[in-house]
Design a protein around this motif. Structure first.
Motif, PDB file in Angstrom:
ATOM      1  N   ALA A 231       0.793  -1.097   0.088  1.00  0.00           N
ATOM      2  CA  ALA A 231      -0.057   0.094   0.008  1.00  0.00           C
ATOM      3  C   ALA A 231       0.852   1.428   0.092  1.00  0.00           C
ATOM      4  O   ALA A 231       0.592   2.228  -0.769  1.00  0.00           O
ATOM      5  CB  ALA A 231      -0.970   0.061   1.284  1.00  0.00           C
ATOM      6  N   LEU A 241       2.067   6.475  -1.467  1.00  0.00           N
ATOM      7  CA  LEU A 241       0.809   5.622  -1.729  1.00  0.00           C
ATOM      8  C   LEU A 241       0.758   5.154  -2.916  1.00  0.00           C
ATOM      9  O   LEU A 241       0.898   6.010  -3.752  1.00  0.00           O
ATOM     10  CB  LEU A 241      -0.672   6.452  -1.044  1.00  0.00           C
ATOM     11  N   LYS A 246      -7.168  -1.700  -5.313  1.00  0.00           N
ATOM     12  CA  LYS A 246      -7.574  -1.837  -3.752  1.00  0.00           C
ATOM     13  C   LYS A 246      -7.129  -0.491  -2.857  1.00  0.00           C
ATOM     14  O   LYS A 246      -7.806  -0.417  -1.996  1.00  0.00           O
ATOM     15  CB  LYS A 246      -6.581  -2.916  -3.205  1.00  0.00           C
ATOM     16  N   THR A 247      -6.390   0.294  -3.618  1.00  0.00           N
ATOM     17  CA  THR A 247      -5.940   1.617  -2.579  1.00  0.00           C
ATOM     18  C   THR A 247      -6.231   2.507  -3.667  1.00  0.00           C
ATOM     19  O   THR A 247      -5.808   2.758  -5.013  1.00  0.00           O
ATOM     20  CB  THR A 247      -4.599   1.782  -2.324  1.00  0.00           C
ATOM     21  N   ARG A 248      -7.127   3.621  -3.367  1.00  0.00           N
ATOM     22  CA  ARG A 248      -7.379   4.665  -4.174  1.00  0.00           C
ATOM     23  C   ARG A 248      -7.710   6.189  -3.538  1.00  0.00           C
ATOM     24  O   ARG A 248      -7.830   6.194  -2.439  1.00  0.00           O
ATOM     25  CB  ARG A 248      -8.573   4.567  -5.354  1.00  0.00           C
TER      26      ARG A 248
END
Length: 261
Positions: A231, A241, A246-248
């Motif tokens: 992440a 980041l 999955k990460t936004r």
């Protein structure tokens, strides 16, 4: 449903015991004097019927006309006479991110009733659908009374710009578009932006009515072989980041609050 109200010196927070309701506004001594000593609620009936809920008080910090939190916040910052005048002229207090519990002064603006309805059936419907591609938000600077549209890109997007008599395409991390105090022009541009991104069309900033824009180029890094999808990653001492499915990003702060991306 009664809400617990507390402040940390920066933000006043409104929260239900079960955590299902969360609202906030900026802390100032004056706002806490008016807000902190009152009881605040959301309607159990509205929650049960799954309709839009607003945070409100049973008391009258200004008049019986203004009991909802966003109305009280606008009276604190703009003054009751200004709010009375705008409401008498059929201006709505607009939640720029369409979240009725976000009563930050930067999320509130006066908007003509017809433009408020137009936004509800255009920008407010399109914006959340684009989140996998880009986080788009609108803010209003209370001090300057200017609007700013911010875009934080969750997928690769390049902007064509002319710099030093040279045309180039720049992969973007974020884009900041600044507008004078003209809600209608800003909204027209916001819809143009969302429509262009929705259709995967190239956005031409030069065709927009913003008086100024800034951008932050995207950063590209090599992933460590032992962890192909972390992440966060340390890049030359800077924590970054990594954006993927999955990460936004969900929002990018306006330039007057910006930290380096």
């Amino acid at each position: 449903m009664k809400l617990n109200v507390f402040q940390d010196g920066k933000r006043i927070t409104f929260k239900s015991i079960d955590g299902s309701v969360y609202g906030f506004t900026e802390y100032t001594k004056e706002s806490w004097r008016i807000i902190g000593g009152r009881n605040w609620y959301v309607s159990d009936k509205d929650i049960k019927n799954k309709v839009r809920t607003y945070i409100y008080t049973g008391s009258t910090p200004f008049t019986k006309r203004y009991k909802k939190l966003y109305e009280v916040v606008m009276c604190i910052w703009y003054g009751k006479k200004k709010v009375d005048k705008m409401r008498d002229n059929k201006f709505i207090i607009e939640h720029l991110d369409n979240n009725p519990h976000n009563c930050s002064i930067e999320n509130l603006a006066f908007a003509d009733e017809d433009l408020n309805k137009s936004k509800a059936f255009s920008f407010d419907k399109t914006r959340p659908k684009l989140l996998p591609k880009v986080a788009i938000n609108i803010y209003k600077n209370f001090i300057t009374q200017e609007f700013e549209i911010t875009l934080g890109f969750n997928q690769l997007y390049a902007l064509t710009v002319e710099e030093n008599n040279e045309i180039k395409r720049v992969p973007l991390n974020a884009l900041y578009l600044k507008y004078h105090n003209d809600f209608e022009t800003m909204l027209v541009n916001a819809n143009l932006i969302t429509n262009s991104i929705k259709k995967d069309s190239q956005l031409n900033v030069e065709l927009l009515n913003c008086y100024e824009y800034e951008y932050v180029p995207a950063n590209f890094v090599m992933l460590p072989p032992d962890d192909p999808s972390p992440a966060f990653i340390d890049n030359n001492g800077k924590l970054m980041l990594l954006l993927n499915e999955k990460t936004r990003l969900s929002a990018v702060s306006p330039t007057w609050k910006r930290t380096n991306l």
